[in-house]
Scaffold this motif. Sequence first.
Motif, PDB file in Angstrom:
ATOM      1  N   VAL A 362       0.842  -1.202   0.000  1.00 52.54           N
ATOM      2  CA  VAL A 362       0.000   0.000   0.000  1.00 52.54           C
ATOM      3  C   VAL A 362       0.874   1.247   0.000  1.00 52.54           C
ATOM      4  N   ALA A 363       1.872   1.277   0.883  1.00 53.87           N
ATOM      5  CA  ALA A 363       2.764   2.430   0.969  1.00 53.87           C
ATOM      6  C   ALA A 363       3.597   2.583  -0.301  1.00 53.87           C
ATOM      7  N   ALA A 364       4.038   1.458  -0.881  1.00 56.91           N
ATOM      8  CA  ALA A 364       4.839   1.521  -2.103  1.00 56.91           C
ATOM      9  C   ALA A 364       4.028   2.115  -3.258  1.00 56.91           C
ATOM     10  N   TYR A 365       2.764   1.764  -3.327  1.00 54.15           N
ATOM     11  CA  TYR A 365       1.877   2.314  -4.371  1.00 54.15           C
ATOM     12  C   TYR A 365       1.779   3.836  -4.256  1.00 54.15           C
ATOM     13  N   VAL A 387      14.036   0.269  -7.135  1.00 51.84           N
ATOM     14  CA  VAL A 387      14.519  -0.944  -6.494  1.00 51.84           C
ATOM     15  C   VAL A 387      13.412  -1.492  -5.602  1.00 51.84           C
ATOM     16  N   CYS A 388      12.900  -2.667  -5.959  1.00 54.24           N
ATOM     17  CA  CYS A 388      11.769  -3.230  -5.215  1.00 54.24           C
ATOM     18  C   CYS A 388      12.081  -4.580  -4.594  1.00 54.24           C
ATOM     19  N   GLY A 389      13.241  -5.141  -4.860  1.00 50.06           N
ATOM     20  CA  GLY A 389      13.622  -6.402  -4.249  1.00 50.06           C
ATOM     21  C   GLY A 389      12.903  -7.593  -4.862  1.00 50.06           C
ATOM     22  N   VAL A 402       5.808  -6.463  -3.581  1.00 46.72           N
ATOM     23  CA  VAL A 402       6.116  -5.073  -3.931  1.00 46.72           C
ATOM     24  C   VAL A 402       6.604  -4.984  -5.374  1.00 46.72           C
ATOM     25  N   ARG A 403       7.411  -5.968  -5.791  1.00 42.19           N
ATOM     26  CA  ARG A 403       7.880  -5.954  -7.180  1.00 42.19           C
ATOM     27  C   ARG A 403       6.714  -6.130  -8.151  1.00 42.19           C
TER      28      ARG A 403
END
Length: 476
Positions: A362-365, A387-389, A402-403
Amino acid sequence: MPAVASLSAPAPAVAARRRRSSPTTASLRRVASGGGSSWRSERRLMSELERTVTAGAAERVFRSYVGNKSERAALAALSRLLMDSDPLAIPFYEAVTQARWFKWSSIHAAAVAALLEVSGSTGESRSLISDSISQHLQFTDEVALFYCDLMAAFSSRGLKDRAMDFYKELRSMPLTGRKTYMAMIKSLCLMGLPTEAEEALKEMVSLGYQPEAFQFGLVAKCYGKSGSIVEMERVISSMSDAGIRLGTGAANIVLSCYSSCREHSKMLAWLKKMRKLRTTPTTKAYNFVLNSCPTLASMVQELGPSLPLSTRGLVKKLKSISPQTAEAELVHELLASSPVLDKAMEWSDTEVKLNLHGFSTVAAYVLMLQWVDMMKDRTLPLEVSVVCGIGKHSDVRGEPKVRELAQEVLSRMESPLRLSTRNKGRLVAKRDRVKQWLTSLPVPEESTDHLPDANNQQPFIFMLFRKLGHFFSTLA
């Protein structure tokens, strides 16, 4: 360790059916998320275990792994099995105790004892506990800390009565030391006992052991999760009485408390207060505030075709569909006041990098939407990357959520960023293609409800040049 060695490992197929998630301590998480070669070797171990069909074969795999891998790799694998409450952690722990580098760990022993109890091996569990106390613990405060770990391990696996037995044993001892009280407060909060935790907090203060904002936050959040908002706020306000200054740590703990019970209006008021005091939310605060927004979280989970692809579009949609008015206002305020984006970005002469490590989906979005807005007005270096791992720090291994989210959102925005051939956890593109993409993005419609950026208001001249650039690009 005869108490452990007497148990045989369950067949992996049976173990897989019995695995379940459970709350675990920060210590286990830190070891299990070691990353690097430890993480890769752990994945190979789990893959090999899936191919074994007997308990004896699994035990041979464990002995070989512990004998050939580093201490870090072995402990990371053990911690992962314990976090998952996997019965295979029991024979794996036995193999670890036989390694030349083995050092007894309170947190590991407590978790294994709880797993033994869950599996019905009560005698072995109690033997492990008594052997641990007699062989590895010399001082009263060490025993007290072990009881705190046992309280957390047993309660997190549904064994509340046994956890209370350890609490009674703990209370029968003469308690000394700040560390002991901090551990006891944490364990009581994990058990969902805010009243007892507050009593321990008061006792800690009366004995002259200065608590930190973190302990107050644990107790307050425990009250909040139980629905006792008034009690939660009383504990929050008592922080100042204990001489704790309202700095970044304390302010973010208050946000955490309100987020645990989804008090959006109070989180909103607190964010505004923090902005006036120039106290900024941390990455953790950014995560738990956004995670507490149910409409936003649902949108990100579903990834429907109407998912907003801009910050303005996001706030507008939340205003139209969220049943809670404060949710949209909360996201709006967080976007306006949060410096988290600046901390997540790394600039150099050759590359600008957005690092999504440590962010929830949610935060990454939301962070990516902020990032796109900011990039429109910056002079870019030669390369741009996100960079999302690959999921190695996720609670669920091998699922890089997240990726997947970053790829989906950037794809819908028709971004040129693609997975690097050299690093599967990095999306990358050259500067010229990114500039062309950013120029092609639609200019947000004018509105009386402006969304302020981190500087509160974008200078008019930059807005003018951006619009002119967009206009001329349409003529090219």
